[in-house]
Design an enzyme around this catalytic site. Sequence first.
Site, short mmCIF file in Angstrom:
data_model
loop_
_atom_site.label_atom_id
_atom_site.label_comp_id
_atom_site.label_asym_id
_atom_site.label_seq_id
_atom_site.Cartn_x
_atom_site.Cartn_y
_atom_site.Cartn_z
N HIS A 183 40.73 49.92 14.63
CA HIS A 183 39.36 50.18 13.55
C HIS A 183 38.46 48.89 13.41
CE1 HIS A 183 41.53 53.62 12.24
NE2 HIS A 183 42.72 52.84 11.90
N ARG A 241 24.44 45.63 3.41
CA ARG A 241 24.06 44.08 3.88
C ARG A 241 23.79 44.33 5.36
NH1 ARG A 241 28.55 44.06 7.42
NH2 ARG A 241 30.48 44.90 6.63
N LYS A 246 34.27 54.74 -1.82
CA LYS A 246 34.19 55.87 -0.98
C LYS A 246 34.16 57.09 -1.54
CE LYS A 246 36.09 53.55 3.10
NZ LYS A 246 36.14 52.05 2.68
N GLU A 284 40.36 62.85 4.42
CA GLU A 284 39.34 63.44 5.31
C GLU A 284 39.96 64.30 6.44
OE1 GLU A 284 37.39 60.37 6.93
OE2 GLU A 284 36.00 60.01 5.03
#
Length: 614
Positions: free
Chosen positions: A235, A297, A116, A200
């Site tokens: 999530h 994907r 990430k 973040e």
Amino acid sequence: MIRSLLIANRGEIACRIMRTARSLGIRTVAVYSDADAHALHVAQADEAVHIGPAPARESYLVGERIIAAAKATGAEAIHPGYGFLSENADFAQAVIDAGLIWVGPRPHSIRAMGLKDAAKKLMSDAGVPVTPGYLGEDQSPERLQAEADAIGYPVLIKAVAGGGGKGMRRVEGSAEFQDALQSCKREAASSFGDDRVLLEKYILSPRHIEVQVFGDAHGDVVHLFERDCSLQRRHQKVIEEAPAPGMDPATREQVCAAAVRAAKAVDYQGAGTIEFIADASEGLRADRIWFMEMNTRLQVEHPVTEEITGQDLVEWQLRVASGEPLPLRQEELSINGWAMEARLYAEDPAKGFLPSIGRLDAFDLGDEIRVDTGVVQGAEITPFYDPMIAKMIAHGSTREEAREALADALDEAVVWPLRTNAGFLVEALDHPAFVAAELDTGLIAREGDALLPPPLPSEEALVEAAAALARPGPIAGLRLNAPPRRAGWFLVGGERVEVNFTDAEPVEADEAPGSLLVTEGGQTWEVTPWRATGVAAGGAADGAILSPMPGRVIAVDVAAGEHVAKGQKLVTLEAMKMEHSLVAPFDGTVAELPVEAGGQVTEGALLVRVEREG
């Protein structure tokens, strides 16, 4: 065009890929574990190869066996589906090195988006807006604390190598940061073998917006518009739709253009998804939508994009992997109507969404909308893999039309004796905030138990079932010779319920069955007259020991006619890898014992009946 294809996956996605392959005249090869020997994807393939024991780490995650299977069967290409090895760059490279076609992005593109922090830096350099935060290499607790304080709370700590909601913590204030950091790092190390984190800014009204992109080997990249995946639980996506509610054309153009830049920055080929987080506190605005990550994907929710564009994304994958250019140019793609998808899981919302395993004795999802599934009636749901049993996808000219069609199909879904989340999905689709498209990723968490479906059918449904069951005719070996009663006791989902059916008309039938399946609001119950359990109608239920869940009887500690004392162990069940002992509710005698060790039982089944002394 590829002539033969091995699908390195199982379940609904394997069946989905085979459907398109067959339409293109491509020969298909399935792989399967011990647990999937009789699975639908195996039956539908032209050829199938056994690759190992049930655990995925010993079968579906062993790349060498999959490549060997492709070689042995003469398959030219390997399609990984999603999950398992689909985003494993080393496996992709091994497929290519073996002289086979990899139906997916180039290995270097997978690696570029795999971490990430590196991906966000790459996106920032490419002019793609990224969420405010810290991506630095200094991982000292002091530096991370200082950066979090500078960003401003709430802040989100995320594992660099994370995914699926693991290695993620929301921190409300500076005093909580260090404890949350250490917890996050421990989970990240355990789950991914990498304890590095990034920070973040936490978005208070977050919407999850993602853009479907496609690239070919000739350098062209297009987008197929956006999806909204904001309805999530822990999530994990629950319901997805396309297009995103409230997305105006100007904002769509900017967000989709950013997604195309992101794909070009990593030399992307094949199907991919650029995921964005949006601050929707003032609606969807381009200056408040930031890059989050890329999935290299095909996505679980790709059908909603197919429904609004009229394109088969698996066909696109196979054509691109064969070296063909993209089937359409950007200006040839457009949005037609609205689509919604719900993920149907074999799990019990009333028990914390625990997986529900066992045989699907009844399985009927109707034919009014698109259903992508990898199981049929009679199939076995095992504890080894993800418990998703189907994706249900509705398309309509408007959002409301698609929503109603999906809710109606889920409402009538018949699954028995396993539990599913269909009732929960119906409640979510009918929630006023969802109906009004007032979405954010915290909606389900805020509503909590309000989205749980009712534990019993409605009175109207029970009256109809009771009328059928109470009319003259044999019931589980007993005969009721009297006319239909005005009230009676029935066993519903393991609970004894009194039903008054004074005004009900008996259901027309030659003979009333011993029990009925009642489906309402996405839930299915078995309704049985209380007499069928061997207890006198209207009598006390205290002595009837019922199975609290589907499971296997692993021990029977008493015999019929035996005297037992209150608290004495009677039967032991094994369910979800746990043992559950059932004990005598009072001193008495074992009057009925219809089970034996090794037998499978459904939820609500009679295990033992104890007659009270005196």
